[in-house]
Scaffold this motif. Structure first.
Motif, PDB file in Angstrom:
ATOM      1  N   ARG A   1       2.917   2.358  -2.442  1.00 21.12           N
ATOM      2  CA  ARG A   1       3.768   2.615  -1.197  1.00 21.12           C
ATOM      3  C   ARG A   1       4.790   1.293  -0.925  1.00 21.12           C
ATOM      4  O   ARG A   1       5.692   1.456  -0.720  1.00 21.12           O
ATOM      5  CB  ARG A   1       2.849   2.913   0.055  1.00 21.12           C
ATOM      6  CG  ARG A   1       3.772   3.152   1.501  1.00 21.12           C
ATOM      7  CD  ARG A   1       2.734   3.567   2.432  1.00 21.12           C
ATOM      8  NE  ARG A   1       1.530   2.684   2.818  1.00 21.12           N
ATOM      9  CZ  ARG A   1       1.846   1.421   3.656  1.00 21.12           C
ATOM     10  NH1 ARG A   1       3.129   1.083   3.967  1.00 21.12           N
ATOM     11  NH2 ARG A   1       0.960   0.703   3.840  1.00 21.12           N
ATOM     12  N   LYS A   2       3.936   0.123  -0.810  1.00 22.97           N
ATOM     13  CA  LYS A   2       4.845  -1.085  -0.558  1.00 22.97           C
ATOM     14  C   LYS A   2       5.676  -1.476  -1.512  1.00 22.97           C
ATOM     15  O   LYS A   2       6.828  -2.048  -1.118  1.00 22.97           O
ATOM     16  CB  LYS A   2       3.619  -2.237  -0.274  1.00 22.97           C
ATOM     17  CG  LYS A   2       2.922  -2.019   0.806  1.00 22.97           C
ATOM     18  CD  LYS A   2       1.675  -3.122   1.218  1.00 22.97           C
ATOM     19  CE  LYS A   2       1.002  -3.167   2.222  1.00 22.97           C
ATOM     20  NZ  LYS A   2       0.168  -4.329   2.697  1.00 22.97           N
TER      21      LYS A   2
ATOM     22  N   SER B   1      -3.229   6.578   6.659  1.00 18.07           N
ATOM     23  CA  SER B   1      -4.067   5.393   6.701  1.00 18.07           C
ATOM     24  C   SER B   1      -5.647   5.648   6.402  1.00 18.07           C
ATOM     25  O   SER B   1      -6.332   4.755   5.616  1.00 18.07           O
ATOM     26  CB  SER B   1      -4.040   5.125   8.248  1.00 18.07           C
ATOM     27  OG  SER B   1      -4.905   3.975   8.458  1.00 18.07           O
TER      28      SER B   1
ATOM     29  N   GLN C   1       3.688   3.592   6.215  1.00 15.66           N
ATOM     30  CA  GLN C   1       2.907   4.770   6.371  1.00 15.66           C
ATOM     31  C   GLN C   1       3.570   6.001   6.769  1.00 15.66           C
ATOM     32  O   GLN C   1       3.276   7.242   6.511  1.00 15.66           O
ATOM     33  CB  GLN C   1       1.795   4.283   6.988  1.00 15.66           C
ATOM     34  CG  GLN C   1       0.703   3.428   6.331  1.00 15.66           C
ATOM     35  CD  GLN C   1      -0.551   3.205   6.959  1.00 15.66           C
ATOM     36  OE1 GLN C   1      -0.735   3.325   8.204  1.00 15.66           O
ATOM     37  NE2 GLN C   1      -1.390   2.697   6.356  1.00 15.66           N
TER      38      GLN C   1
ATOM     39  N   LYS D   1      -1.712   2.354  -1.437  1.00 11.80           N
ATOM     40  CA  LYS D   1      -0.869   1.343  -0.571  1.00 11.80           C
ATOM     41  C   LYS D   1      -0.339   0.309  -1.343  1.00 11.80           C
ATOM     42  O   LYS D   1       0.919   0.025  -0.641  1.00 11.80           O
ATOM     43  CB  LYS D   1      -2.290   0.461   0.165  1.00 11.80           C
ATOM     44  CG  LYS D   1      -1.660  -0.537   1.092  1.00 11.80           C
ATOM     45  CD  LYS D   1      -2.805  -1.089   1.831  1.00 11.80           C
ATOM     46  CE  LYS D   1      -2.413  -1.990   3.014  1.00 11.80           C
ATOM     47  NZ  LYS D   1      -3.688  -2.570   3.384  1.00 11.80           N
TER      48      LYS D   1
ATOM     49  N   ASP E   1      -6.456   1.770  -2.547  1.00  8.08           N
ATOM     50  CA  ASP E   1      -5.829   0.606  -2.989  1.00  8.08           C
ATOM     51  C   ASP E   1      -4.299   0.827  -3.672  1.00  8.08           C
ATOM     52  O   ASP E   1      -3.442   0.138  -3.401  1.00  8.08           O
ATOM     53  CB  ASP E   1      -6.732  -0.380  -3.746  1.00  8.08           C
ATOM     54  CG  ASP E   1      -8.022  -0.528  -3.060  1.00  8.08           C
ATOM     55  OD1 ASP E   1      -7.942  -0.878  -1.723  1.00  8.08           O
ATOM     56  OD2 ASP E   1      -9.020  -0.528  -3.680  1.00  8.08           O
TER      57      ASP E   1
ATOM     58  N   GLU F   1      -5.836   5.329   2.540  1.00  2.00           N
ATOM     59  CA  GLU F   1      -5.761   3.970   2.097  1.00  2.00           C
ATOM     60  C   GLU F   1      -6.803   3.208   2.438  1.00  2.00           C
ATOM     61  O   GLU F   1      -7.332   2.380   1.473  1.00  2.00           O
ATOM     62  CB  GLU F   1      -4.184   3.205   2.561  1.00  2.00           C
ATOM     63  CG  GLU F   1      -2.906   3.979   2.339  1.00  2.00           C
ATOM     64  CD  GLU F   1      -1.738   3.181   2.783  1.00  2.00           C
ATOM     65  OE1 GLU F   1      -2.004   2.414   3.600  1.00  2.00           O
ATOM     66  OE2 GLU F   1      -0.509   3.560   2.172  1.00  2.00           O
ATOM     67  N   SER F   2      -7.479   3.530   3.368  1.00  2.00           N
ATOM     68  CA  SER F   2      -8.708   2.818   3.833  1.00  2.00           C
ATOM     69  C   SER F   2     -10.124   3.173   2.948  1.00  2.00           C
ATOM     70  O   SER F   2     -11.104   2.485   3.056  1.00  2.00           O
ATOM     71  CB  SER F   2      -8.959   2.738   5.170  1.00  2.00           C
ATOM     72  OG  SER F   2      -9.176   3.952   5.612  1.00  2.00           O
TER      73      SER F   2
END
Length: 232
Positions: free
Chosen positions: A12-13, A34, A19, A9, A6, A37-38
């Protein structure tokens, strides 16, 4: 409760990376990003530090959320390549050998029973390096870490250097301890009332252990970890 994926992610944003862009900076596939991040997998070893560097934050913040983002800065300099040597190679003027107890493993997990020490191969250190760390070769030993509780920083099979003359506890530092007959390596924190908190990096599988004042009689601090080596 937010986890590493979390925070990764969100960061990163925040800095405006896709990604794919992040994967190129870290040196992994976008599928791997991915999965991190998941929460399907987590970055280990150097990948954790590469991810933190690419996200402009610290590894501790990624794992625990305890530090704010920081601006990257140069923290390394080129020191040259490797020089091959064998067990019979003569020591250099600035070299010293540290015993490597291969059969004495510090458990990075629930611990393993203390076994008979076996003096195996020796590892070489520069005297100047040990001096900068305030470590005497007479009080230094290298041992192997067993288990996964200190991953991703110390994967199973890592080697750590222990300064047996340094037993004073500094919050957040790694120590080798004898815990009721088991050899372990943990981050230690002092607690009010004379207690102790044992912390692992892999908190998902190994939550913090709180040792009260009475239980401290079962713990002996062997020494502070001053060095570790990881093969990826």
């Amino acid at each position: 409760m937010k986890k590493l994926g979390d925070r990764s992610k969100e960061q990163r944003k925040l800095i405006g990376l896709t990604q794919l862009q992040l994967s190129k900076k870290v040196g992994v596939s976008s599928v791997t990003i991915s999965q991190w991040e998941s929460g399907d997998t987590s970055p280990k070893g150097q990948n954790l530090y590469k991810l933190a560097d690419a996200l402009q934050c610290s590894p501790d913040w990624l794992m625990f959320g305890e530090e704010k983002s920081i601006k990257p800065e140069s923290n390394a300099e080129w020191a040259g390549g490797f020089e091959a040597w064998g067990s019979d190679s003569p020591l250099g003027d600035d070299e010293v050998e540290i015993p490597f107890y291969m059969e004495v493993e510090l458990a990075a997990g629930a611990g393993i029973a203390e076994c008979r020490e076996y003096k195996g191969p020796k590892l070489r250190f520069a005297k100047s390096t040990l001096k900068r760390q305030g470590v005497s070769s007479d009080h230094a030993a290298c041992v192997r870490v067993n288990g996964n509780s200190m991953e991703p920083v110390l994967p199973h099979g890592s080697t750590v250097g222990v300064d047996t003359a340094y037993t004073d506890i500094i919050d957040g530092k790694m120590y080798a301890i004898n815990h009721d007959g088991m050899l372990r390596v943990k981050m230690l924190y002092k607690l009010p009332g004379g207690g102790l908190r044992l912390r692992s990096y892999n908190t998902d599988e190994w939550p913090d252990e709180h040792i009260n004042h009475e239980q401290l009689k079962n713990i002996k601090v062997i020494g502070k970890v001053f060095w570790y080596s990881v093969l990826i």
